[in-house]
Design an enzyme around this catalytic site. Structure first.
Site, PDB file in Angstrom:
ATOM      1  N   ASP A   1     -24.613  12.524 -13.821  1.00 13.44           N
ATOM      2  CA  ASP A   1     -24.994  11.724 -14.985  1.00 13.44           C
ATOM      3  C   ASP A   1     -23.857  10.717 -15.227  1.00 13.44           C
ATOM      4  OD1 ASP A   1     -26.316  10.909 -17.244  1.00 13.44           O
ATOM      5  OD2 ASP A   1     -25.986  12.753 -18.389  1.00 13.44           O
TER       6      ASP A   1
ATOM      7  N   GLU B   1     -22.839   5.065 -14.356  1.00 15.36           N
ATOM      8  CA  GLU B   1     -23.016   3.595 -14.377  1.00 15.36           C
ATOM      9  C   GLU B   1     -21.731   2.843 -14.082  1.00 15.36           C
ATOM     10  OE1 GLU B   1     -24.046   5.719 -16.785  1.00 15.36           O
ATOM     11  OE2 GLU B   1     -26.085   5.814 -16.017  1.00 15.36           O
TER      12      GLU B   1
ATOM     13  N   ASP C   1     -32.343   8.462 -20.798  1.00  8.53           N
ATOM     14  CA  ASP C   1     -32.544   9.073 -22.111  1.00  8.53           C
ATOM     15  C   ASP C   1     -33.685   8.414 -22.874  1.00  8.53           C
ATOM     16  OD1 ASP C   1     -30.434  10.501 -21.254  1.00  8.53           O
ATOM     17  OD2 ASP C   1     -28.960   9.585 -22.584  1.00  8.53           O
TER      18      ASP C   1
END
Ligand code: NAG
Ligand code: NAG
Length: 909
Positions: free
Chosen positions: A484, A487, A567
């Site tokens: 997760d 980015e 999300d």
């Protein structure tokens, strides 16, 4: 996951209550106006670039020329290259070598071996143009003003620079005081020093005759991209910049966690794909012009390296892109089952209770997930010993029921010199550096954190050593990984990410590699699982395929593992937008994806949750997940009716696993996506080009999700040129593209149709997991087309190792024609080893849709030239609305060639 609420939690005492409001924080993010390179180039017009006619040289597959920008006082020269790889073209524009350090070109994304596909041009020059062709593709290069037109079989596919928006910001000397803000820019208090000054590139493309363009994920918006520029349109351009966007909105041009710089334009007879091989930040404007769709792309840095996939069919465009950047890795079978996740399953007792809940309620599932709270203070690859004192036993126990576990491992590393990962990586100088060369210290889940510089192959190699059980204590061979926040998410950085002037391997600025950072981390982690899986004494001689889920992605991620859409929220609008989001990812080469079922933020009611499961079983990646502060929502917590409906939905997924796994075989071999827009299969019907509320799974199953609360009926578009059979009722409908079918809906199911002409393999016995189905026989659903024919196939292998790549697989083909169903070997693409997997598996049942109702049938089978009458044959079963002939107990061996003849009007024995 988000920081906003987690931070709020820290300030909150026991009985604190949150009211959810729309919390997308626009002000945290740049707009085109506040982003220098976009502001300078958006809508730029009348640039003056021309090709020097004397410079044009053609050497086999490569044209080279000098491109001149005659606008500055002193004209600037660039090198232009145009190559052909069969039906794929490549246009490169780069600076001429100078004192300037040169522009960055990303390594590691294009497939090796591309060179072998280079194809020689047949071309000729005039004083003003060069025209060349390769196969059906013709290009015309106009020298002044520079313009490049691509035609396929004489029909225009794409034109570059027809609007004179091409611009390359050339190297220049820094002016005193930097009056234009070209060397430094500040956003929300974060200064970005730009040592290279302005270096953006803009190019326009138009797609004559195309009404729509698609692609450039990731964002929560329509499948056919809406205009962002032109008369009467006031919109931000589409943005490609991987960001951790808290509570994203459901209908927005805003770029989310991943970026694939690929766009498709489609019209009758011609699909064209564009891939800009560049990982810097980008903006894309879409404008509907008289002659078709016109777009402008702008990137902050790097080179112009554009590929054109000339199709001409949509499937060929996805295949051509697969040749460039690779196809989807063959997943483990378990990863196509249902995944149960939550932030967080609190402790071992909680994990066991959830696992037992599935068995108590007879709901199949394959994987139980643990989010960040399982760790010791967000030090990944450690355990909170109070909550998870016996992680090995826990994993072994869950695995004893055929299931796996997944833990989260994120790229930020807690700066704690007692934490072995940090200590070792810091000593080896493996972290990303700030512009003055010191180890970057950013804020993320563990607090003060450093970020592994995974652009460095040595760092990736070291990271890939960390997943064996001696390094990752408390892990077992049943444990897989979730990446997760890659980015990367940096809570105290500009736009919640890293500063663009941070430094990577080889002193490359973060600016140049931002969009590919997450891919590298995902890749290194997957290589870690491949390395772990190569231990012969544990996994056998053929190893273990990795499973690593990622949130960030780039072109090439398909070779590494699945992604999810981040999300989302428990809202009907987010349920609806998940369909175009997953479809777009498939069109741009990343088909293994899905949205969190139920919605991550907020609490779905029973109806929304039910509808989400009913759709989610068709996502290639199928996981339920929920935020820390949401109410528990395991499938049995909403009353008996809901439990029954969710059970039926998930069992439906498991029944389709043979079909879905076979579709993965196809995408692995060709790049063709699993979930497809209707126009992908019916490309000549313009009325389908904007349809995004329904889709096809593979060639054979049409799904119409129910996307509104309280829906009593839905309108279904059934494409012309096929017969459609209701999966539940069996009724047959001829496709009528312009005339939707209005159907009543109830809560037990959503409308699903089999497409006439396709054979779908299923496994209908409900089991607790995919592993428990390994020896189950198959059912074939044979849906006949208008001429009484159907074709399909079934692929099997061991479901877990790489043995398939050495030929340990079975790929069988089924053809139904003239009342006879045959099974033989499915032809394979050249270079594939022949499949030889010993197997005792049987086809136990054949269901034929589309035969005249009310007749009796007998079936005779011939296996290896031995004839026999099939017992239990010839049963004409009346379904709710239609009829099906069900041939039971056929028990035909999957591994042998056979035929099954249906004899009409002969009484059964
Ligand atoms: C299919 O997937 C495997 C990994 O599972 C990969 O090694 C292989 O290259 C893929 N096949 C193709 C044709 O790309
Ligand atoms: C393979 O796994 C076994 C059992 O966990 C372990 O003892 C052995 O050291 C591993 N071998 C390698 C090469 O890592």
């Amino acid at each position: 996951m988000d920081r906003g609420r987690a931070a709020a939690l820290l300030l909150c005492v026991a009985a604190c209550y949150f009211v959810t409001t729309s919390a997308f924080k626009e002000q945290d993010f740049k707009k085109c106006e506040t982003n220098g390179f976009c502001k300078r180039n958006r809508g730029v017009k009348g640039t003056k670039y021309s090709v020097d006619p004397a410079s044009v040289k053609v050497d086999g597959a490569e044209l080279t020329a000098v491109l001149i920008n005659s606008e500055p006082q002193e004209p600037v020269k660039f090198n232009l290259m145009l190559r052909a790889y069969g039906p794929v073209l490549r246009l490169i524009v780069d600076e001429q070598p100078s004192e300037h350090p040169g522009r960055y070109q990303i390594p590691d994304i294009l497939m090796p071996g591309l060179k072998q596909r280079l194809t020689a041009w047949k071309g000729q020059s005039t004083a003003h143009t060069w025209t060349g062709s390769v196969g059906d593709v013709t290009v015309k290069l106009t020298f002044a003003t520079f313009k490049l037109e691509v035609q396929v079989k004489g029909s225009p596919a794409v034109v570059f620079n027809s609007r004179s928006m091409f611009n390359v910001e050339h190297p220049r000397k820094k002016q005193e005081g930097d009056p234009e803000g070209w060397w430094e820019e500040t956003f929300n208090g974060h200064a970005d020093s730009k040592p290279a000054g302005p270096e953006a590139i803009s190019i326009d493309m138009s797609f004559p005759g195309s009404q729509h363009v698609y692609g450039i994920p990731e964002r929560a918006t329509n499948l056919a991209l809406k205009p962002t520029a032109g008369a009467d349109v006031a919109s931000e351009p589409y943005r490609l910049y991987n960001l951790d966007v808290f509570e994203y909105e459901h209908s927005s041009v805003f770029g989310l966690y991943g970026a694939i710089p690929v766009m498709l334009a489609h019209k009758k007879g011609q699909t064209t794909g564009i891939f800009w091989h560049n990982a810097a930040e980008m903006y894309v404007d879409v404008e509907t012009a008289k002659e078709g769709q016109a777009v402008q792309w702008i990137t902050e840095s790097g080179v112009l390296d554009l590929f054109v996939m000339t199709g001409p069919s949509p499937a060929e465009v996805t295949q051509q892109y697969g040749v460039l950047t690779g196809t989807t890795a063959m997943p483990q079978l378990f990863s196509l089952g249902y995944h149960q996740c939550r932030w967080n399953y609190k402790d071992e007792a909680d994990a066991f209770a959830v696992d037992a809940g599935f068995d108590e309620h007879n709901i199949p599932y394959d994987v139980l997930w643990l989010d960040i709270e399982h760790t010791d203070g967000k030090r990944y690859m450690t355990w909170d010993s109070r909550l998870f004192p016996n992680p090995v036993q826990m994993q072994e126990d869950i695995a004893s029921r055929g299931r796996k576990m997944v833990t989260i491992v994120d790229p930020h590393v807690k700066r704690d010199s007692n934490y072995y990962v940090y200590k070792e990586a810091s000593e080896k100088k493996y972290f990303v550096r700030t512009k003055d060369g010191t180890e970057f210290d950013g804020w993320c889940w563990p607090g003060s954190s450093s970020y592994l510089d995974v652009t460095n192959p040595e760092v990736r190699g070291w990271w890939a050593q960390q997943f064996t059980p001696d390094r990752y204590q408390g892990s077992t061979k049943h444990l897989y990984i979730w990446n997760d926040m890659n980015e990367p998410s940096v809570f105290n950085g500009p736009e919640i990410t890293m500063k663009k002037d941070h430094l990577h391997f080889g002193d490359v600025e973060h600016r140049d590699i931002h969009n590919v950072f997450g891919y590298y981390y995902h890749l290194a982690t997957a290589e870690g699982l491949i390395h772990r899986g190569s231990n012969v004494s544990v996994y056998g001689e053929h190893g273990d395929r990795p499973f690593v889920l990622s949130r960030a992605f780039f072109s090439g991620t398909q070779r590494v593992g699945p992604i999810w859409t981040g999300d989302n929220a428990a809202q009907w609008s987010h349920l609806a937008v998940s369909v175009p989001m997953v479809l777009t990812l498939g069109l741009t080469g990343l088909p293994f994806s899905g949205a969190d079922v139920g919605g991550f933020f907020g609490n779905p009611d029973a109806e929304l949750l039910t509808r989400w499961y009913q759709l989610g079983i068709y996502y290639p990646f199928f996981r339920g997940h929920a935020h820390l502060e949401t109410q528990r929502r395991e499938p049995w917590l909403f009353g008996e009716d809901t439990t029954r409906r969710i059970r039926e939905a998930i069992r439906g997924r498991y029944a389709l696993l043979p079909y879905i796994y076979t579709l993965f075989r196809h995408t692995n071999q060709t790049g063709i996506p699993l979930m497809r827009p209707l126009w992908f299969e019916f490309p000549d019907q313009p009325a389908l080009y904007g349809v995004e509320e329904e889709f096809l799974l593979g060639p054979g199953i049409l799904v119409k999700p129910v996307l509104q609360a309280g829906a009593q009926s839905v309108d279904i578009t059934l494409p012309e040129g096929a017969v459609w059979y209701e999966a539940l009722g069996g009724a047959a409908f001829p496709g009528k593209t312009g005339k939707p079918l209005t159907t009543a809906v109830h809560m037990d199911a959503i409308p699903v149709f089999y497409r006439g002409g396709v054979i779908v393999p299923r496994r209908d016995r409900p089991r607790r997991s995919s592993a428990a189905m390994a020896n189950d026989p198959f059912t074939l659903v044979v849906a006949l087309d208008g001429s009484g024919k159907a074709v399909g196939d079934l692929y099997i292998d061991d479901g877990r190792s790489f043995a398939f790549s050495k030929g340990q697989y079975l790929h069988r083909r089924f053809i139904y024609e003239h009342g006879v169903l045959t099974c033989d070997t499915m032809p394979q693409p050249t270079g594939t080893p022949e499949g030889t997997l010993p197997s005792k598996l049987l086809i136990e049942r054949v269901i034929i849709l589309g035969l005249p109702a009310g007749k009796a049938y007998t079936a005779r089978s011939t296996v290896n030239k031995m004839h026999s009458v099939v017992s239990g044959a010839g049963v004409d079963v009346r379904l709710a609305k239609g009829s099906a002939v069900v041939v039971r107990a056929v028990n035909l061996p999957l591994a042998s060639d056979w035929s099954l003849r249906l004899l009409e009007g002969v009484a059964a024995e």
